[in-house]
Structure formats: C-alpha cells, structure tokens
Design an enzyme around this catalytic site. Sequence first.
Site, short mmCIF file in Angstrom:
data_model
loop_
_atom_site.label_atom_id
_atom_site.label_comp_id
_atom_site.label_asym_id
_atom_site.label_seq_id
_atom_site.Cartn_x
_atom_site.Cartn_y
_atom_site.Cartn_z
N ASP A 266 -9.74 4.59 -1.16
CA ASP A 266 -8.39 4.53 -0.60
C ASP A 266 -8.27 3.25 0.22
OD1 ASP A 266 -5.79 5.32 0.60
OD2 ASP A 266 -6.27 7.30 -0.20
N HIS A 289 -7.71 0.51 -1.86
CA HIS A 289 -6.26 0.32 -1.98
C HIS A 289 -5.76 -0.81 -1.10
CE1 HIS A 289 -5.63 4.76 -3.49
NE2 HIS A 289 -6.47 4.06 -4.23
#
Length: 439
Positions: A266, A289
């Site tokens: 993430d 991310h």
Amino acid sequence: MSLQTHFIPSLIVFLLSFRSYYSLAGISEASGYDASAGQVYPWYPSTIQGRNFGSKIMSSKMGRSLAAAKTFNVNDYGAKGDGSDATEAFNNAWRAACSSSQGSVLVVPKNKNYLLKPITFEGPCKSSITVQIYGTLQASADRSAYSKDLTRWLVFENVQNLAVEGGGTINGNGKIWWENSCKVNDDLSCKDAPTALIFYNCKNLVVKNLKIQNAQKMHVSFEKCVGVEVSGLTITAPADSPNTDGIHVTRTQNIQISSSVIGTGDDCISIVSGSQKVQATGITCGPGHGISIGSLGDGNSEAHVSDVTVNGATLTGTTNGVRIKTWQGGSGSASNIKFQNIEMHNVKNPIIIDQKYCDQDKPCKSQSRAVQVQNVLYQNIKGTSSSSEAIQIDCSEKFPCKGIVLQGIDLRVGGGKAAKAECNNAKITEKGNVSPRCT
C-alpha cells in the site's frame, strides 16, 4: 591541609566515575547496549528542537551521560527469547522502567526471538525512556489473541521523551491476516486487522534504525503525536499484501521522516487528517502505492492537512507517485504542500490529484462538496511513467484546485516516448521546462 581538602573529593569523584563506566561496559557486553554512542536516550532529540519543530526539551535532560541511565533487560523479567510468549515479561519490564525516576533504558537483547501478544506500553512515565530493540519481536499468529481489539499489536501510548531504536526487527507475522482479507478473497466479509506498531499521544519522540516487516495491516502509525523524528527505517512486505501502509501519519504535528526504505502493498507514506508540518526526505519507495496525502473527506467528513514537504525521494515500480486523494462530499482543505526533487522509475500515475477518489465496490455518488486542494508545488520531478498519462489532476467543479505549480517537470513513458497530462478544474501555473504540459 588545603591540598587534602581539594584532592580527596576529586579522588572520590574519579573512583565513582571509573566504577560507573565499567558497570555500563558490562551492560553493553551482556545485552548489546551501545555504550560507544557517547550519549543516551534520554534525551536524544535535540535535533527536533533545532529544526524549530516546536518541542520543548528540558536542557537538564540533554547531553545526559550514559552512567545516568538505569537499564532494564527484559530477560531479567522472565523473557527467554526462544520464541515463547514473552508478553508478561515485557509488561513487567516496561512498568519498572517507566516508574524509574531517573532516565531508563529498556533492552531487548540481540540474537533472541520474543513472541508477543497485543501489548500497550503506557505512560506517562516518571522520566525519559529509551527502548533498545536489538533482537526480534514477533507477533502471535493466533488471531484469537487479538479478540479485545483487532486494530493493535504493539502500542506506545501517552509517553513523553521516548526513543525506540536499536537495529532489531519487528515482525508482524501478517500472512494469516492477508489470507483472511476481503481484498484478497471476495467471499470473505471485511474485518479489521492490527497495525503492527502504534505511537499514540506521544511527545518528543525518536524512532530510528529498525526493520519492520510483514505487518498485519499498517506497519507504523503516528497518531496524535507532537515533535517526532523518524529515520533509518526499513519497512517491507509483499507487493500484494493488503492495506500494509509503511508509515501512517494522522493528527500529528511536527514530524520529520528521513533516510528510510519502504516497500509494501500500500502507500509507502500516508498522511491524513489533522496532520501539520510534516517533512519527508531521503525516502526510497517501492513496491507500493507511492506517497499519499489522504484519503481525506471519507463519509462526508471534514479533513485538514497542511505544511507538508516531500523533498528527495526515489519511487520505483509503484502504482502511484506523489498523490493527493479526496472523497466527494467531504470538506476542509489540503494546503501548502511541496513535492520536490523526486525521481520516478516506471511509476504509474507519477503526479496525481484525485478529488473523486472512491475506494468501494459500489460507484460513489456525485456530490457538490469537496476538500479544497490549494497551494501545491511540484518541483524537479523527473523519470519514467508506466502509464501514458504521467500527470493526472482531476479536481472538483464546485471546489477547483487552486495555486497548483508545476516547475522543472520531465516525465516520459518508458523508452523515451512522450507522456500526456490530463488536468481538469484546476488553476495551474507552469514554470520553466515542464513535460508533459497540461492540456
């Protein structure tokens, strides 16, 4: 007579100092305590004050000699370090260290593996305290051990003048949690999972030189903290591990994150509502991310983030680069933000502002309210994009983005091909060489 008057007290001071030095040297040999550092936590973060972070650190606590610290070794409280449950021993060692009226050092010895169930190291403590983690802390894989609170594993709460460091490893043992996530298996209902390491309501905090891996959910979270210095962290988890943000910052002011390597499933760094004066430098990010502000405004909530600087970062193979994401229907602002001196290598969406962020199965309803995004600088950002659109700025019609500056941008698709930029509902100023330019 005068000679004796001066000589005898001096001799006593010398002998006491000599004894203190060699007592500490014994601590170092037994536990891995770093006596060569020439200083002790407490209290380390003079640099926080030096950077005008606003933290008031008592001068009497700075430059304290190593001999002034009292050491508490978790093995002395029953921890074996053989992979057996050490939760009670850590609790007892913490209580003793926290109740010490002089500066204390809690030592987790090297070459040892300590299994811990959820545990909260709670303050306030009577004096400043350092946690030296040389060995490995490993989370229990028994999910029922978290039945009282699914969101926490290791927590430091209400502690001032705290340092946590040592070069050891914190292992969240997250695989069992990932396998039971609704983001991995659509047939499962969505349930929460623990953040591996939480600092809640801490002031004057140093976290440095730790390896944090395979968190159940987020790796490290700073919530409601003031005056924080983070450096030398190595945070790792598989690229497909769900919701495993590296460093999460919420309701925290005056925090500097530096010289850290983060690769997870993430956001490498996520900064959310209530956070101000956040600095990140020397960040290596990927997989993951990217570096994100938000998401903000979920559930029509009010959110505020301001004075964020990311200066010096390298992102490789991430699904986003530097991102601001807000939900429709929210309110508040994300303002005074700088992204500077950043290298992108095969990054999808290198520069992105998304005021229509929607992380749910059903499409989000179009709403008129939005979190205001304003005064954002993108400067000296270069490299390659894995998507044809290297710049995506998609802002609200009712609350368009203001004061967006692109300066010294050079982003291309792999192979040197020209990239595109898509910019909607934003007041953008382009300075110097900017490629691609907004259409």
